[in-house]
Design a protein around this motif. Structure first.
Motif, PDB file in Angstrom:
ATOM      1  N   GLY A  44       0.798  -1.216   0.000  1.00  0.00           N
ATOM      2  CA  GLY A  44       0.000   0.000   0.000  1.00  0.00           C
ATOM      3  C   GLY A  44       0.827   1.261   0.000  1.00  0.00           C
ATOM      4  N   GLY A  45       2.010   1.219   0.627  1.00  0.00           N
ATOM      5  CA  GLY A  45       2.791   2.436   0.794  1.00  0.00           C
ATOM      6  C   GLY A  45       3.864   2.655  -0.249  1.00  0.00           C
ATOM      7  N   ALA A  46       4.219   1.613  -1.017  1.00  0.00           N
ATOM      8  CA  ALA A  46       5.328   1.756  -1.962  1.00  0.00           C
ATOM      9  C   ALA A  46       5.035   2.827  -3.008  1.00  0.00           C
TER      10      ALA A  46
ATOM     11  N   PRO B 205       7.798   7.349  -4.319  1.00  0.00           N
ATOM     12  CA  PRO B 205       7.990   8.414  -5.302  1.00  0.00           C
ATOM     13  C   PRO B 205       8.238   9.773  -4.669  1.00  0.00           C
ATOM     14  N   ARG B 206       7.858   9.961  -3.412  1.00  0.00           N
ATOM     15  CA  ARG B 206       8.042  11.238  -2.748  1.00  0.00           C
ATOM     16  C   ARG B 206       9.450  11.408  -2.179  1.00  0.00           C
ATOM     17  N   LEU B 207      10.220  10.311  -2.169  1.00  0.00           N
ATOM     18  CA  LEU B 207      11.592  10.395  -1.684  1.00  0.00           C
ATOM     19  C   LEU B 207      12.521  10.668  -2.862  1.00  0.00           C
ATOM     20  N   ALA B 208      12.297  11.816  -3.514  1.00  0.00           N
ATOM     21  CA  ALA B 208      13.081  12.143  -4.689  1.00  0.00           C
ATOM     22  C   ALA B 208      14.498  12.578  -4.323  1.00  0.00           C
ATOM     23  N   ASP B 209      14.657  13.160  -3.147  1.00  0.00           N
ATOM     24  CA  ASP B 209      15.965  13.633  -2.712  1.00  0.00           C
ATOM     25  C   ASP B 209      16.821  12.452  -2.267  1.00  0.00           C
ATOM     26  N   ARG B 210      18.066  12.408  -2.749  1.00  0.00           N
ATOM     27  CA  ARG B 210      18.952  11.309  -2.374  1.00  0.00           C
ATOM     28  C   ARG B 210      19.224  11.303  -0.878  1.00  0.00           C
TER      29      ARG B 210
ATOM     30  N   SER C 251      17.421  -3.216  -0.807  1.00  0.00           N
ATOM     31  CA  SER C 251      17.746  -1.943  -1.449  1.00  0.00           C
ATOM     32  C   SER C 251      17.326  -1.944  -2.914  1.00  0.00           C
ATOM     33  N   CYS C 252      17.638  -3.019  -3.629  1.00  0.00           N
ATOM     34  CA  CYS C 252      17.267  -3.098  -5.046  1.00  0.00           C
ATOM     35  C   CYS C 252      15.743  -3.147  -5.224  1.00  0.00           C
ATOM     36  N   ALA C 253      15.072  -3.888  -4.348  1.00  0.00           N
ATOM     37  CA  ALA C 253      13.615  -3.950  -4.430  1.00  0.00           C
ATOM     38  C   ALA C 253      12.998  -2.586  -4.154  1.00  0.00           C
ATOM     39  N   ALA C 254      13.559  -1.855  -3.183  1.00  0.00           N
ATOM     40  CA  ALA C 254      13.038  -0.530  -2.860  1.00  0.00           C
ATOM     41  C   ALA C 254      13.240   0.436  -4.015  1.00  0.00           C
ATOM     42  N   ARG C 255      14.401   0.353  -4.680  1.00  0.00           N
ATOM     43  CA  ARG C 255      14.641   1.228  -5.836  1.00  0.00           C
ATOM     44  C   ARG C 255      13.657   0.910  -6.963  1.00  0.00           C
TER      45      ARG C 255
ATOM     46  N   LYS D 239       8.190   2.545  -9.525  1.00  0.00           N
ATOM     47  CA  LYS D 239       6.858   2.026  -9.817  1.00  0.00           C
ATOM     48  C   LYS D 239       6.893   0.745 -10.643  1.00  0.00           C
ATOM     49  N   SER D 240       7.890  -0.070 -10.398  1.00  0.00           N
ATOM     50  CA  SER D 240       7.897  -1.409 -10.971  1.00  0.00           C
ATOM     51  C   SER D 240       7.006  -2.294 -10.112  1.00  0.00           C
ATOM     52  N   VAL D 241       6.031  -2.929 -10.725  1.00  0.00           N
ATOM     53  CA  VAL D 241       5.110  -3.776  -9.977  1.00  0.00           C
ATOM     54  C   VAL D 241       5.847  -4.971  -9.382  1.00  0.00           C
ATOM     55  N   ILE D 242       6.754  -5.567 -10.178  1.00  0.00           N
ATOM     56  CA  ILE D 242       7.517  -6.702  -9.671  1.00  0.00           C
ATOM     57  C   ILE D 242       8.418  -6.269  -8.522  1.00  0.00           C
ATOM     58  N   GLY D 243       9.010  -5.086  -8.629  1.00  0.00           N
ATOM     59  CA  GLY D 243       9.812  -4.574  -7.522  1.00  0.00           C
ATOM     60  C   GLY D 243       8.995  -4.365  -6.269  1.00  0.00           C
ATOM     61  N   THR D 244       7.767  -3.892  -6.438  1.00  0.00           N
ATOM     62  CA  THR D 244       6.906  -3.643  -5.285  1.00  0.00           C
ATOM     63  C   THR D 244       6.504  -4.933  -4.584  1.00  0.00           C
ATOM     64  N   VAL D 245       6.039  -5.912  -5.353  1.00  0.00           N
ATOM     65  CA  VAL D 245       5.630  -7.172  -4.729  1.00  0.00           C
ATOM     66  C   VAL D 245       6.846  -7.907  -4.168  1.00  0.00           C
TER      67      VAL D 245
END
Length: 371
Positions: free
Chosen positions: A171-173, A178-183, A285-289, A294-300
């Protein structure tokens, strides 16, 4: 990106196996699941459309385990595991009101069923993207909800927390990432995650010194820390249960350390713990990136791994071969979405295709974006 941690894990495991003169079967098992990991990575990168098969396989596995679990509960089939509410395990033949049968599904233990569902349920949701018909999508969602219902029948406290964490990630991904645009913000959240892991490790160390405050888990953790201090090279793959049983007070028989990282610490020493921790951190880390993009596979994948790693703080379901293979395959699906190296442009993620509004042809990379 996991090559170095995996290489260290294999090297340390081989060293403790041959230096200690232990059986090589567990080492061969580790090499087998790692081979499966690289095979799945290769399939995902060379066959981007394979995401559909992964989703349908996940849905099939969830459905089989969930229907078996509900059958046990509705038919009051004895499983050998009972609980009074969510607090206390009790003998199933103890009698009295309030005794609940814990479903095991297609496994021998309810905690293993819970871990299996925590890993697969987020991927089962992908099956809804495979079909265009609304009725079929509704049926898939019903099956996934059934899977979450089956998880409730395990009465696994760690499973409940892990499943809730996975749902929060799903729900939160799309809202937070997307709001964490700043490194700097991303680094802050990564640092907070690392601090949380260190705090959890500190809590485990503290409660292991507090007698039997956590029952058998406290005994296992205390014995694991004692063994780790006296065996810097580890006691050998697959031997944690036997040595913990011999070290812990009483006649309780342990199969593992009831914690994934402590188990690796006992069996392979600090270097093995470092390697497995690196695997977890890099994968998350890779899944979070990927989820942030907005990769669906990354999110799940992030939801699946987050829930599984949380459950592994209180148990070690990957001690079972089936769960171990599934865990490494989930890692592979996640890592195939990331470039091969850390530098930008050093590799190509799996299934980099134009986003589509309707069902994607090669992968659900940007569901909902403009064509």
């Amino acid at each position: 990106r996991l090559d170095v941690p995996i290489g260290l894990l294999v090297a340390v495991s081989a060293a403790t196996t041959y230096r200690g003169g232990h059986p090589t079967a567990p080492l061969r098992g580790l090499l087998t699941v790692i081979a499966c990991h690289y095979l799945v990575v290769a399939v995902r990168r060379t066959r981007p459309e394979s995401w559909g098969a992964i989703a349908l396989l996940a849905l099939t596995g969830v459905t089989a385990a969930a229907t078996s679990a509900f059958s046990q509960v509705t038919n009051e089939t004895p499983t050998g595991f009972c609980r009074t509410g969510l607090l206390t395990d009790v003998a199933c033949d103890a009698g009295g009101d309030g005794i609940l049968i814990r479903a095991t599904g297609t496994f021998s233990n309810p905690n293993l069923l819970a871990a299996f569902l925590v890993l697969l349920l987020p991927f089962a949701l992908l099956a809804a993207v495979c079909v265009d018909e609304r009725t079929a999508r509704t049926a898939i969602v019903v099956l996934v909800v059934t899977g979450y219902g089956a998880l409730l029948t395990t009465f696994s406290r760690a499973g409940y927390v892990a499943a809730a964490a996975g749902l929060l990630v799903l729900g939160g991904a799309y809202w937070l990432a997307p709001r964490l645009a700043d490194r700097a913000q991303r680094r802050l959240f990564a640092a907070l995650g690392a601090v949380a892991l260190l705090a959890a490790a500190g809590v485990i160390w503290a409660v292991s010194r507090a007698g039997n405050s956590l029952g058998v888990r406290g005994q296992a953790w205390e014995a694991a820390l004692q063994l780790a201090a006296g065996n810097p090279l580890g006691v050998g793959l697959g031997r944690s249960g036997a040595v913990i049983s011999a070290t812990a007070p009483g006649e309780r028989v342990f199969v593992h350390a009831h914690n994934l990282w402590l188990n690796w610490l006992v069996e392979t020493g600090p270097l093995g713990l470092l390697a497995m921790t690196a695997v977890a951190v890099v994968a998350l880390s890779c899944a979070a990136r990927a989820a942030r993009a907005k990769s669906v596979i990354g999110t799940v994948g992030l939801a699946s791994l987050t829930g599984f790693f949380l459950a592994s703080m209180m148990d070690h379901p990957a001690n079972l071969d089936r769960i171990d293979v599934l865990f490494w395959c989930v890692l592979a699906v996640v890592m195939a979405e990331a470039p091969a190296g850390w530098r930008r442009g050093s590799g190509t993620p799996a299934a980099v295709v134009p986003a589509q509004v309707k069902r994607p042809r090669h992968g659900p990379q940007r569901v909902g974006a403009a064509t």
